[in-house]
Design an enzyme around this catalytic site. Sequence first.
Site, PDB file in Angstrom:
ATOM      1  N   SER A 571      45.404  43.518  31.968  1.00 22.31           N
ATOM      2  CA  SER A 571      45.758  43.743  33.367  1.00 22.31           C
ATOM      3  C   SER A 571      46.646  44.987  33.478  1.00 22.31           C
ATOM      4  O   SER A 571      46.227  46.065  33.051  1.00 22.31           O
ATOM      5  CB  SER A 571      46.425  42.482  33.918  1.00 22.31           C
ATOM      6  OG  SER A 571      46.447  42.520  35.307  1.00 22.31           O
ATOM      7  N   ASP A 652      35.944  38.811  37.257  1.00 17.72           N
ATOM      8  CA  ASP A 652      37.260  39.338  37.580  1.00 17.72           C
ATOM      9  C   ASP A 652      37.180  40.105  38.893  1.00 17.72           C
ATOM     10  O   ASP A 652      36.758  41.254  38.921  1.00 17.72           O
ATOM     11  CB  ASP A 652      37.745  40.261  36.448  1.00 17.72           C
ATOM     12  CG  ASP A 652      39.172  40.697  36.673  1.00 17.72           C
ATOM     13  OD1 ASP A 652      39.754  40.325  37.724  1.00 17.72           O
ATOM     14  OD2 ASP A 652      39.721  41.398  35.805  1.00 17.72           O
ATOM     15  N   HIS A 684      39.768  37.031  35.390  1.00 17.03           N
ATOM     16  CA  HIS A 684      40.774  37.946  34.824  1.00 17.03           C
ATOM     17  C   HIS A 684      41.244  37.431  33.458  1.00 17.03           C
ATOM     18  O   HIS A 684      41.850  38.152  32.688  1.00 17.03           O
ATOM     19  CB  HIS A 684      41.937  38.013  35.829  1.00 17.03           C
ATOM     20  CG  HIS A 684      42.766  39.263  35.769  1.00 17.03           C
ATOM     21  ND1 HIS A 684      42.236  40.533  35.769  1.00 17.03           N
ATOM     22  CD2 HIS A 684      44.116  39.444  35.722  1.00 17.03           C
ATOM     23  CE1 HIS A 684      43.213  41.430  35.720  1.00 17.03           C
ATOM     24  NE2 HIS A 684      44.368  40.794  35.694  1.00 17.03           N
TER      25      HIS A 684
END
Length: 720
Positions: A571, A652, A684
């Site tokens: 991320s 995601d 994610h």
Amino acid sequence: MARYLGVAAALVATGALAITPEQMLSAPRRSEAVPNPAGTIAFFSVSQYSFDEQSSSSAYKLLDLESGNITHFALNSSEVNEIMWIPGSETGIIYINATNEETPGGVSLWIGDALNPSESTLVASLDAPFSGLKVANTSSGDLHFLVNSLAYPNGTAYNAELAPTPRNTGRLYSDIYPRHWDTWLTKERYAVFAGTLSANSSFALSGSGMRNLLRGINFTATQPETPVQPFGGSGDYDISPDGKIIALLSKATHLNKANFTASYIYLGPFDGSSVPVAFNGPNTTANNAGHEGASGAPTFSPDSSKLAYIQQDGIYYESDRFKLYALDVGLKGSEVTTSNWKGLASNWDRWPDSIHWAPDSKSIFVSAEDYARERIFNIPLTVSDSFTPQNLTGVTTVSAFYVLPDSSLLVSAAAVWTSRDFYITTGDGAPKMLFSALKVDPELAGLGPELFEEFFFTGSQDVQLHALIVKPSSFVANKTYPLAYIIHGGPQGSNANSWSTRWNFQVWADQGYVVVAPNPTGSTGFGQELIDAIQGNWGSYPYEDIVLCWDYIHSNLSYIDTENGIEAGASYGGFMTNWIQGHDLGRKFKALVTHDGVSNTLADYASEELWFIRHDNNGTIWDARENYEKFNPLDHIANYSTPHFVVHNSMDFRLPESDGLALFNILQGIGVPSRFLNFPDENHWVLDPENSLFWHTEIFNWINYWSGVGGPLDDIPVDK
Ligand SMILES: *[C@@H]1O[C@H](CO)[C@@H](O)[C@H](O)[C@H]1NC(C)=O
Ligand SMILES: *[C@@H]1O[C@H](CO)[C@@H](O)[C@H](O)[C@H]1NC(C)=O
Ligand SMILES: *[C@@H]1O[C@H](CO)[C@@H](O)[C@H](O)[C@H]1NC(C)=O
Ligand SMILES: *[C@@H]1O[C@H](CO)[C@@H](O)[C@H](O)[C@H]1NC(C)=O
Ligand SMILES: *[C@@H]1O[C@H](CO)[C@@H](O)[C@H](O)[C@H]1NC(C)=O
Ligand SMILES: *[C@@H]1O[C@H](CO)[C@@H](O)[C@H](O)[C@H]1NC(C)=O
Ligand SMILES: *[C@@H]1O[C@H](CO)[C@@H](O)[C@H](O)[C@H]1NC(C)=O
Ligand SMILES: *[C@@H]1O[C@H](CO)[C@@H](O)[C@H](O)[C@H]1NC(C)=O
Ligand SMILES: *[C@@H]1O[C@H](CO)[C@@H](O)[C@H](O)[C@H]1NC(C)=O
Ligand SMILES: *[C@@H]1O[C@H](CO)[C@@H](O)[C@H](O)[C@H]1NC(C)=O
Ligand SMILES: *[C@@H]1O[C@H](CO)[C@@H](O)[C@H](O)[C@H]1NC(C)=O
Ligand SMILES: *[C@@H]1O[C@H](CO)[C@@H](O)[C@H](O)[C@H]1NC(C)=O
């Protein structure tokens, strides 16, 4: 399968005790322990994945809070979704059974006794897959309960099994957002439903049936929805212990849901005789005082006379500081009255999150992140804004806690070396340990606090920054180990002393590395100034901090081999990895790993929570494009040269897979050794154990080859 064995074989060859990805993923996973009203026993669930059977099993357990003895709780966990203790009883339970024999896709409510669960009786049949049970035992003996479910726009609970199949698959939108986290939005929204189980008719569901409590709340921009998606649950609503008043959290109805974080707490009578009203919404005392942001954790006091909650000030800053509030509540006719609203310890530079009242309703226990772990604090109702609460817990991370009748705390905790501890503490003297997975689970053999260390270094803004170290289980002081440098996501997040099945530092260390996980600018748990400083600075301060931490390791930690190190992040940590690839620090590593990270900041608007993009870039892409261009990893392709493993998943929606694909295509195009891993069915995160094993195996094969820790890098088999 040979590729899985490769990683394990490398470990066996060293003759060392170590935790492999397979062991970590197949170790028991225990929930929090939930105590009965008398504080004598608690239940928890344990689930476990078997790679041999390729399936998960789960069970409920009872924990004796005096002896720590754990016994089987004979409620079949594949039949029972949720269990609640019945207030006022010793060991009475009410639970949600996943099956409804009358309505396919519905569930049923059962009442029984934890010590004799096979004698439970069916009390209510609910026609949708309700979850998130909360229950109050009223003075009449009736049980008032709350549950939640998706609901049709007309307010009726949504049952997917009974819903008609649409004739086409088109998804049409006229406002943001079309999708969120891993779900495309439909017309249905979550709602809280109330029901009464009448004591004088064997707890059958009373004639009025289930009431949608959000019905009748007007809106201009955003339809009311509780729990707030995608992570909200039963913590987003509450029922007063006397069963008379309900509280629910919903996002601001006059603001667009993708643009703003603001949410309010609605109070209404349980009987539905009036529509719930947001006591901290626009034009209220709280709001007028500048407290306008996201609210959370509405929690009634044991005597039903008060409500505590948390709220942020800013309406679109998701990492603004949460503050704790309390107010008096009462019922006058069909209207909920509120008074004596006040902030508690409002200047305290931490984020209180979960709330539990002391039994006397005179003080509140909260947990808050504090120096890389979650800790518990007590805040009396009488304190002023300047009060600084003292931590009642120390080393490990509090995952959940409950207050027992004698005001001691039953804590469910975790740490780098234990997936679950249960203990009781008063904050004074040594906690009473009831259970530690470290002592029981064979998969965790060889782990321990001695492999964990922390240090502080001077960061780019001249403040002391924190980092944690995890050594391999086989660590000996006279050897060196390549650095595994792990950058956290967020960026408003932290690397903490807790257990993770996704980024488990010990599992990385046990491949033969020393893990260092820094907490640079933007990290939570060290005060708001450090968090706020990341706005508009994604590639500056934190990058400089990460370089300074690397320098510190290089100069001070002789057992770490910085020549052969690797770096990895997910991320925002993936953004930072991509930024590092384009900058000097990238040349210090033998390999890099990006999991679902930003590679092109000009594509930020493909995300869903637009308040975040706008806040962190200090403006929109049309008003402040230069802020988006300032720290774009794609502007530094000329420097890309370190072998790079890229993961990006198809589900995601926070950060679409196009970012990972673009990065991989560029790396391949310019001849940088690289691999791309995609899971079509993961968001994610990577949650499925088989997917996670593949993720670990392929990433470790890659970093172990380039760092020299492992063997040759085999060709990718054609069947993969
Ligand atoms: C706890 O378990 C031990 C061993 O099984 C047993 O001897 C002891 O009596 C138990 N204690 C309680 C309070 O149940
Ligand atoms: C638990 O319930 C499932 C589903 O009803 C059933 O298949 C299984 O046999 C049950 N297990 C036990 C131990 O009763
Ligand atoms: C509700 O609480 C009372 C005590 O206040 C208790 O006697 C009763 O058994 C409880 N109800 C149930 C269903 O357990
Ligand atoms: C759950 O409901 C099914 C269907 O009514 C029933 O056969 C089963 O025994 C129930 N299980 C429990 C634990 O209540
Ligand atoms: C609400 O809408 C659903 C779906 O159209 C329908 O099945 C249901 O009967 C409606 N409920 C009421 C009370 O009209
Ligand atoms: C239960 O008692 C209430 C009054 O407390 C009464 O209104 C209701 O009709 C009773 N229900 C049954 C099924 O007896
Ligand atoms: C919602 O709007 C309708 C129509 O304007 C109005 O009659 C009703 O009183 C409003 N309800 C609330 C709770 O404000
Ligand atoms: C969302 O916020 C932006 C400013 O960040 C604004 O320009 C836009 O009009 C807003 N859209 C909606 C639907 O509120
Ligand atoms: C707040 O009150 C003002 C003045 O009464 C009104 O114009 C405004 O619409 C209210 N705001 C909201 C969001 O209800
Ligand atoms: C509170 O935290 C400090 C470290 O900041 C620790 O030394 C102390 O033991 C903690 N207190 C308790 C009661 O655990
Ligand atoms: C390194 O330390 C271990 C004990 O920790 C010892 O057995 C070994 O001989 C030492 N090796 C060297 C080269 O000093
Ligand atoms: C941009 O930053 C300035 C200074 O921190 C702040 O005053 C302003 O509100 C920010 N703008 C946005 C859109 O976040």
